[in-house]
Write a protein that holds these residues in place. Structure first.
Motif, PDB file in Angstrom:
ATOM      1  N   LEU A   1     -14.606  30.193  -0.653  1.00 58.26           N
ATOM      2  CA  LEU A   1     -14.954  29.715   0.687  1.00 58.26           C
ATOM      3  C   LEU A   1     -14.680  30.767   1.762  1.00 58.26           C
ATOM      4  CD1 LEU A   1     -13.845  25.967   0.550  1.00 58.26           C
ATOM      5  CD2 LEU A   1     -16.140  26.937   0.323  1.00 58.26           C
ATOM      6  N   ARG A   2     -13.726  31.648   1.507  1.00 50.74           N
ATOM      7  CA  ARG A   2     -13.494  32.751   2.454  1.00 50.74           C
ATOM      8  C   ARG A   2     -14.739  33.610   2.586  1.00 50.74           C
ATOM      9  NH1 ARG A   2      -7.844  35.940   1.800  1.00 50.74           N
ATOM     10  NH2 ARG A   2      -8.613  36.828   3.762  1.00 50.74           N
ATOM     11  N   THR A   3     -15.466  33.787   1.461  1.00 52.95           N
ATOM     12  CA  THR A   3     -16.679  34.608   1.510  1.00 52.95           C
ATOM     13  C   THR A   3     -17.807  33.886   2.242  1.00 52.95           C
ATOM     14  OG1 THR A   3     -17.644  33.799  -0.576  1.00 52.95           O
ATOM     15  CG2 THR A   3     -16.044  35.594  -0.717  1.00 52.95           C
ATOM     16  N   LYS A   4     -17.647  32.585   2.479  1.00 54.44           N
ATOM     17  CA  LYS A   4     -18.664  31.806   3.175  1.00 54.44           C
ATOM     18  C   LYS A   4     -18.272  31.521   4.622  1.00 54.44           C
ATOM     19  CE  LYS A   4     -20.982  31.670  -0.606  1.00 54.44           C
ATOM     20  NZ  LYS A   4     -22.163  32.564  -0.751  1.00 54.44           N
ATOM     21  N   GLY A   5     -17.290  32.248   5.130  1.00 48.39           N
ATOM     22  CA  GLY A   5     -16.943  32.120   6.537  1.00 48.39           C
ATOM     23  C   GLY A   5     -15.846  31.128   6.840  1.00 48.39           C
ATOM     24  N   TYR A   6     -15.169  30.603   5.825  1.00 44.54           N
ATOM     25  CA  TYR A   6     -14.103  29.628   6.044  1.00 44.54           C
ATOM     26  C   TYR A   6     -12.766  30.315   6.304  1.00 44.54           C
ATOM     27  CZ  TYR A   6     -16.596  25.327   4.891  1.00 44.54           C
ATOM     28  OH  TYR A   6     -17.440  24.252   4.922  1.00 44.54           O
ATOM     29  N   GLN A   7     -11.959  29.696   7.169  1.00 44.68           N
ATOM     30  CA  GLN A   7     -10.555  30.074   7.252  1.00 44.68           C
ATOM     31  C   GLN A   7      -9.828  29.257   6.189  1.00 44.68           C
ATOM     32  OE1 GLN A   7      -8.305  28.607  10.648  1.00 44.68           O
ATOM     33  NE2 GLN A   7     -10.035  27.378  11.358  1.00 44.68           N
ATOM     34  N   THR A   8      -8.963  29.893   5.429  1.00 42.91           N
ATOM     35  CA  THR A   8      -8.259  29.213   4.351  1.00 42.91           C
ATOM     36  C   THR A   8      -6.766  29.225   4.659  1.00 42.91           C
ATOM     37  OG1 THR A   8      -8.171  31.273   3.056  1.00 42.91           O
ATOM     38  CG2 THR A   8     -10.015  29.768   2.634  1.00 42.91           C
ATOM     39  N   TYR A   9      -6.143  28.075   4.505  1.00 43.93           N
ATOM     40  CA  TYR A   9      -4.762  27.894   4.934  1.00 43.93           C
ATOM     41  C   TYR A   9      -4.030  27.050   3.895  1.00 43.93           C
ATOM     42  CZ  TYR A   9      -1.106  27.617   8.545  1.00 43.93           C
ATOM     43  OH  TYR A   9       0.057  27.762   9.281  1.00 43.93           O
ATOM     44  N   ALA A  10      -2.843  27.484   3.501  1.00 40.95           N
ATOM     45  CA  ALA A  10      -2.080  26.785   2.467  1.00 40.95           C
ATOM     46  C   ALA A  10      -0.696  26.410   2.976  1.00 40.95           C
ATOM     47  CB  ALA A  10      -1.949  27.648   1.222  1.00 40.95           C
ATOM     48  N   ILE A  11      -0.235  25.265   2.500  1.00 40.80           N
ATOM     49  CA  ILE A  11       1.096  24.763   2.851  1.00 40.80           C
ATOM     50  C   ILE A  11       1.731  24.214   1.582  1.00 40.80           C
ATOM     51  CG2 ILE A  11       2.367  23.018   4.193  1.00 40.80           C
ATOM     52  CD1 ILE A  11      -0.141  23.133   6.134  1.00 40.80           C
ATOM     53  N   GLY A  12       3.004  24.533   1.357  1.00 42.94           N
ATOM     54  CA  GLY A  12       3.729  23.939   0.249  1.00 42.94           C
ATOM     55  C   GLY A  12       3.635  24.707  -1.050  1.00 42.94           C
ATOM     56  N   LYS A  13       3.559  23.974  -2.150  1.00 43.73           N
ATOM     57  CA  LYS A  13       3.747  24.532  -3.487  1.00 43.73           C
ATOM     58  C   LYS A  13       2.540  25.315  -4.001  1.00 43.73           C
ATOM     59  CE  LYS A  13       4.776  22.941  -8.205  1.00 43.73           C
ATOM     60  NZ  LYS A  13       5.347  21.832  -9.014  1.00 43.73           N
ATOM     61  N   TRP A  14       2.813  26.480  -4.540  1.00 41.95           N
ATOM     62  CA  TRP A  14       1.828  27.258  -5.293  1.00 41.95           C
ATOM     63  C   TRP A  14       2.521  27.663  -6.589  1.00 41.95           C
ATOM     64  CZ3 TRP A  14      -3.292  28.295  -4.674  1.00 41.95           C
ATOM     65  CH2 TRP A  14      -3.858  29.285  -5.488  1.00 41.95           C
ATOM     66  N   HIS A  15       2.094  27.083  -7.704  1.00 43.41           N
ATOM     67  CA  HIS A  15       2.794  27.291  -8.969  1.00 43.41           C
ATOM     68  C   HIS A  15       2.066  28.273  -9.872  1.00 43.41           C
ATOM     69  CE1 HIS A  15       5.669  25.122 -12.007  1.00 43.41           C
ATOM     70  NE2 HIS A  15       5.974  26.386 -11.816  1.00 43.41           N
ATOM     71  N   ASN A  16       1.239  29.116  -9.285  1.00 42.86           N
ATOM     72  CA  ASN A  16       0.579  30.181 -10.031  1.00 42.86           C
ATOM     73  C   ASN A  16       1.037  31.515  -9.444  1.00 42.86           C
ATOM     74  OD1 ASN A  16      -1.630  27.706  -9.699  1.00 42.86           O
ATOM     75  ND2 ASN A  16      -1.378  28.423 -11.802  1.00 42.86           N
ATOM     76  N   ASP A  17       0.378  32.597  -9.778  1.00 43.84           N
ATOM     77  CA  ASP A  17       0.880  33.911  -9.369  1.00 43.84           C
ATOM     78  C   ASP A  17       0.600  34.196  -7.899  1.00 43.84           C
ATOM     79  OD1 ASP A  17      -1.762  36.140  -9.743  1.00 43.84           O
ATOM     80  OD2 ASP A  17      -1.917  34.051 -10.359  1.00 43.84           O
ATOM     81  N   LYS A  18       1.408  35.076  -7.320  1.00 41.33           N
ATOM     82  CA  LYS A  18       1.301  35.393  -5.897  1.00 41.33           C
ATOM     83  C   LYS A  18       0.040  36.194  -5.575  1.00 41.33           C
ATOM     84  CE  LYS A  18       6.300  35.257  -5.271  1.00 41.33           C
ATOM     85  NZ  LYS A  18       7.534  36.040  -4.991  1.00 41.33           N
TER      86      LYS A  18
ATOM     87  N   LYS B   1     -13.577  28.700  13.119  1.00 37.12           N
ATOM     88  CA  LYS B   1     -14.324  28.641  11.868  1.00 37.12           C
ATOM     89  C   LYS B   1     -13.957  27.361  11.124  1.00 37.12           C
ATOM     90  CE  LYS B   1     -12.831  32.529  10.151  1.00 37.12           C
ATOM     91  NZ  LYS B   1     -12.691  33.673   9.207  1.00 37.12           N
ATOM     92  N   PRO B   2     -14.837  26.849  10.262  1.00 32.65           N
ATOM     93  CA  PRO B   2     -14.456  25.697   9.434  1.00 32.65           C
ATOM     94  C   PRO B   2     -13.281  26.088   8.548  1.00 32.65           C
ATOM     95  CG  PRO B   2     -16.451  26.712   8.583  1.00 32.65           C
ATOM     96  CD  PRO B   2     -16.190  27.348   9.910  1.00 32.65           C
ATOM     97  N   PHE B   3     -12.497  25.091   8.155  1.00 35.11           N
ATOM     98  CA  PHE B   3     -11.299  25.417   7.390  1.00 35.11           C
ATOM     99  C   PHE B   3     -11.263  24.726   6.038  1.00 35.11           C
ATOM    100  CE2 PHE B   3      -9.887  21.762  10.077  1.00 35.11           C
ATOM    101  CZ  PHE B   3      -9.459  20.887   9.079  1.00 35.11           C
ATOM    102  N   TYR B   4     -10.530  25.379   5.130  1.00 36.10           N
ATOM    103  CA  TYR B   4     -10.091  24.779   3.876  1.00 36.10           C
ATOM    104  C   TYR B   4      -8.573  24.799   3.938  1.00 36.10           C
ATOM    105  CZ  TYR B   4      -9.009  24.185  -1.087  1.00 36.10           C
ATOM    106  OH  TYR B   4      -8.508  23.730  -2.283  1.00 36.10           O
ATOM    107  N   CYS B   5      -7.966  23.628   4.044  1.00 33.89           N
ATOM    108  CA  CYS B   5      -6.516  23.516   4.164  1.00 33.89           C
ATOM    109  C   CYS B   5      -5.968  22.784   2.947  1.00 33.89           C
ATOM    110  CB  CYS B   5      -6.137  22.787   5.454  1.00 33.89           C
ATOM    111  SG  CYS B   5      -4.356  22.623   5.706  1.00 33.89           S
ATOM    112  N   HIS B   6      -5.075  23.433   2.226  1.00 30.77           N
ATOM    113  CA  HIS B   6      -4.517  22.900   0.980  1.00 30.77           C
ATOM    114  C   HIS B   6      -3.042  22.590   1.214  1.00 30.77           C
ATOM    115  CE1 HIS B   6      -4.441  22.560  -3.490  1.00 30.77           C
ATOM    116  NE2 HIS B   6      -3.198  22.971  -3.353  1.00 30.77           N
ATOM    117  N   VAL B   7      -2.697  21.295   1.208  1.00 33.71           N
ATOM    118  CA  VAL B   7      -1.315  20.869   1.437  1.00 33.71           C
ATOM    119  C   VAL B   7      -0.765  20.355   0.109  1.00 33.71           C
ATOM    120  CG1 VAL B   7       0.231  19.461   2.846  1.00 33.71           C
ATOM    121  CG2 VAL B   7      -1.991  20.189   3.774  1.00 33.71           C
ATOM    122  N   ALA B   8       0.116  21.140  -0.506  1.00 29.86           N
ATOM    123  CA  ALA B   8       0.640  20.816  -1.835  1.00 29.86           C
ATOM    124  C   ALA B   8       2.092  20.364  -1.717  1.00 29.86           C
ATOM    125  CB  ALA B   8       0.521  22.022  -2.757  1.00 29.86           C
ATOM    126  N   PHE B   9       2.314  19.068  -1.825  1.00 29.12           N
ATOM    127  CA  PHE B   9       3.653  18.503  -1.728  1.00 29.12           C
ATOM    128  C   PHE B   9       4.437  18.753  -3.021  1.00 29.12           C
ATOM    129  CE2 PHE B   9       0.960  16.065   1.126  1.00 29.12           C
ATOM    130  CZ  PHE B   9       1.720  15.988   2.279  1.00 29.12           C
TER     131      PHE B   9
END
Length: 491
Positions: free
Chosen positions: A131-148, A219-227
C-alpha cells in the motif's frame, strides 16, 4: 468501466500520489464521461486493522457468548460482516502468533512462509509495504512478532512498538508494558521503555492520537493496531476482573483435568502455567481472568471507534477486527494454543464499512491470510503476485460464491488436521512414533468431546477424511508424508 483506450491512464494513476491523482481524475472524467469506481468518492478508503492476541472465536457476546461483555465488538458486529468460521492455519513452533501474523501480512500460507515465519523476506510483499507503493501512509502500533527489517520496509510511521511475543511479568507485564518508539532508520537499538498505562490503553491512546492527527488533505492510511491482550499474563485491571466472579463462570463441555494422551506439547510453556490435573476451580479462575482481559480490550477498541467517528473518518475507513489464534484455557485439559482443536484454530473476524452489509454472518471457511486480497479488492487494487490466499470480498458484497470445502491445519511435525465445510474434522498425531487419530462430527459435537475414529460405524468417514487430509497436505506443500515411515520425519 472506462473505455479500453483510457486503461493505460488508469494504470498510471494507481502508481501516482493521490493528491495528483485527483487532478488527473478531473481531466479523465471530462474526456471519457465515465467515473472509475476508485474515483467515485472524494478520497480513497483508509484501512484500520485491530488485532488481538490469543483471542479465541467464541469470546464475543454478539456472536453467541452470553457470559462475556463486549459492547464495542458487538457494535462492530452489528455494523459489519462477521466470518464465523475464520481460521488460522497453525504453526511450526509453539509461538503460533508468529506464522499467523506472517500469513496475515503476506497473504501466504503456512508452508510458503520463510521457514517458521519468524522472518518475512524481501521477496514476500507485505500488505502495508504494497500500500505504500500506492500512495498510502502506513502506521503501526503495538506488537510486531516478526523481524524488524520487514517492519521497517512496511511502515513509515508508528508508536509504542513491541518487538516480541508477550509482556513478561518480570519486565513490566501488561500493567507497565515495554515498548520502543518508531525509528525511521529501522534499527530499533534504543533501550526499551516501560509505560505507565495498561498495554491496551497505551496502544489505544496512540491510535487515537494518530486518528486525531489526520487532515482532509492527508494521504489515505493503513493503520495496524496490534494489541498484546488477552495473551497472558492474565492480569486484567480490577474494574474488569470484578465483572467475572469465578463462581459465576460455567466451564465448557470439553473441560478436562488433563489431556487424555500425549499430543507432543504437554510440557510447552503455556501448559506449565498451572499444574495437572486442573481443578474446576482453577479453570474457572483462568476463564474469568481471560474474559476480564477481553472486556478491557473491548473498552479500548471502543475508544478507538469513537475517535474514528469524532474525526469524521468512519465513512472513509474499512475496519477489520481479528484475533491471531485461539486458546484452550482449560478445554481438553489444555491451557495453550499448541493444538489443532477448534478453540485454538478458530478466531474472531469482523469486517466493517458503511458501504458493506450490516449485521451479517458468513459461515464460509476462511483463513486470516485471506485478508490481504480482501483489502486490495475492496480498495480496487490488483493483487501482488506473491499473494496465495483467496479474497473474501465477494462475501462482503453479498455475491454467491462457492467457498472452500475444507481447511487444513498443521502443528510442528506432531499434528495434522483437516476440517470440512460440512463440519467433520480429523486430527492425526505422531508423537514418539506413537500415532493417534481423532474424528469429530462438529454438527453434533462442536466441542470435540466424542472421538469417533475407532467407531466401526464411521470407518468410511474416517477413510474419506484421511484421504482428504493427504490431499490438503500436498496442496499446501507439507514437508511430511503419511506414506513414509514415521511420516518422513527427520531423524
Amino acid at each position: 468501466m472506462a473505455p479500453n483506450s483510457f486503461r493505460p491512464f488508469y494504470n498510471l494513476l494507481f502508481s501516482m500520489q493521490f493528491s495528483f491523482k485527483r487532478v488527473l481524475c478531473i481531466l479523465l472524467v471530462t474526456l471519457s464521461g465515465v467515473i472509475h469506481p476508485l474515483f467515485a468518492q472524494k478520497k480513497p478508503y483508509n484501512v484500520l486493522v485491530l488485532y488481538s492476541d490469543d483471542q479465541r472465536y467464541n469470546t464475543v457476546h454478539a456472536l453467541g457468548n452470553d457470559v462475556i461483555q463486549t459492547p464495542n465488538l458487538d457494535r462492530l458486529v452489528r455494523k459489519g460482516v462477521a466470518f464465523t468460521r475464520a481460521q488460522t492455519m497453525g504453526g511450526l513452533h509453539g509461538a503460533l502468533c508468529v506464522p499467523s501474523r506472517a500469513m496475515l501480512h503476506t497473504g501466504r500460507y503456512l508452508h510458503s512462509l520463510h521457514k517458521t515465519g519468524d522472518m518475512i523476506p524481501a521477496e514476500h510483499t507485505t500488505l502495508p509495504e504494497y500500500l505504500r507503493t500506492k500512495g498510502y501512509q502506513t502506521y503501526a502500533i503495538g506488537k510486531w512478532h516478526n523481524d524488524k527489517a520487514s517492519f521497517a520496509r512496511s511502515y513509515e510511521g508508528g508508536a509504542a512498538l513491541f518487538f516480541g511475543g508477550m509482556h513478561f511479568p518480570e519486565k513490566g507485564g501488561q500493567e507497565h508494558p515495554q515498548f520502543v518508539s518508531f525509528d525511521p532508520s529501522g534499527q530499533y537499538k534504543e533501550p526499551n521503555q516501560n509505560a505507565e498505562t495498561y498495554s491496551s490503553e497505551l496502544y489505544a491512546n496512540k491510535a487515537i492520537r494518530f486518528l486525531n492527527g489526520q487532515t482532509p488533505d492527508a494521504k489515505p492510511f493503513y493503520c495496524h493496531v496490534a494489541f498484546t491482550s488477552p495473551h497472558d499474563p492474565r492480569t486484567p485491571p480490577e474494574k474488569y476482573r470484578k465483572l467475572y466472579p469465578k463462581e459465576h463462570i460455567k466451564l465448557p463441555p470439553n473441560f478436562l483435568p488433563k489431556h487424555p494422551f500425549d499430543n507432543g506439547e504437554l510440557e510447552v510453556r503455556d501448559e506449565k502455567l498451572l499444574p495437572r490435573p486442573l481443578t474446576e476451580d482453577e479453570a474457572k479462575e483462568e476463564l474469568a481472568l481471560y474474559y476480564g482481559m477481553i472486556s478491557e480490550l473491548d473498552a479500548q477498541i471502543g475508544r478507538i471507534l469513537d475517535a474514528l467517528d469524532k474525526s469524521g473518518l468512519t465513512q472513509q475507513t474499512l475496519v477489520i477486527f481479528a484475533g491471531d489464534n485461539g486458546l484452550a484455557v482449560g478445554s481438553h485439559g489444555l491451557l495453550g494454543k499448541q493444538n489443532l482443536y477448534e478453540h485454538s484454530m478458530r478466531v474472531p473476524l469482523v469486517i466493517s464499512h458503511p458501504s458493506l452489509p450490516q449485521n451479517q454472518r458468513v459461515d464460509a471457511l476462511a483463513y486470516l491470510a485471506d485478508l490481504f486480497p480482501t483489502v486490495t479488492d475492496f480498495l480496487g487494487l490488483p493483487v501482488p503476485p506473491t499473494v496465495e490466499s483467496q479474497s473474501l470480498y465477494p462475501y462482503l458484497k453479498g455475491t454467491k460464491k462457492p467457498g472452500r470445502d475444507a481447511v487444513y491445519y498443521a502443528y510442528r511435525d506432531l499434528q495434522r488436521a483437516v476440517r470440512t465445510a460440512d463440519n467433520w474434522k480429523l486430527i492425526k498425531y505422531n508423537v514418539k512414533q506413537q500415532e493417534t487419530t481423532q474424528l469429530f462430527d462438529l454438527n453434533k459435537d462442536p466441542y470435540e468431546t466424542t472421538n469417533l475414529a475407532d467407531n466401526p460405524a464411521f470407518r468410511l468417514k474416517k477413510q474419506q477424511l484421511e484421504t482428504r487430509l493427504v490431499s490438503e497436505m500436498k496442496t499446501y506443500h507439507d514437508f511430511l508424508d503419511f506414506g513414509k515411515p514415521n511420516w518422513g520425519k527427520q531423524p
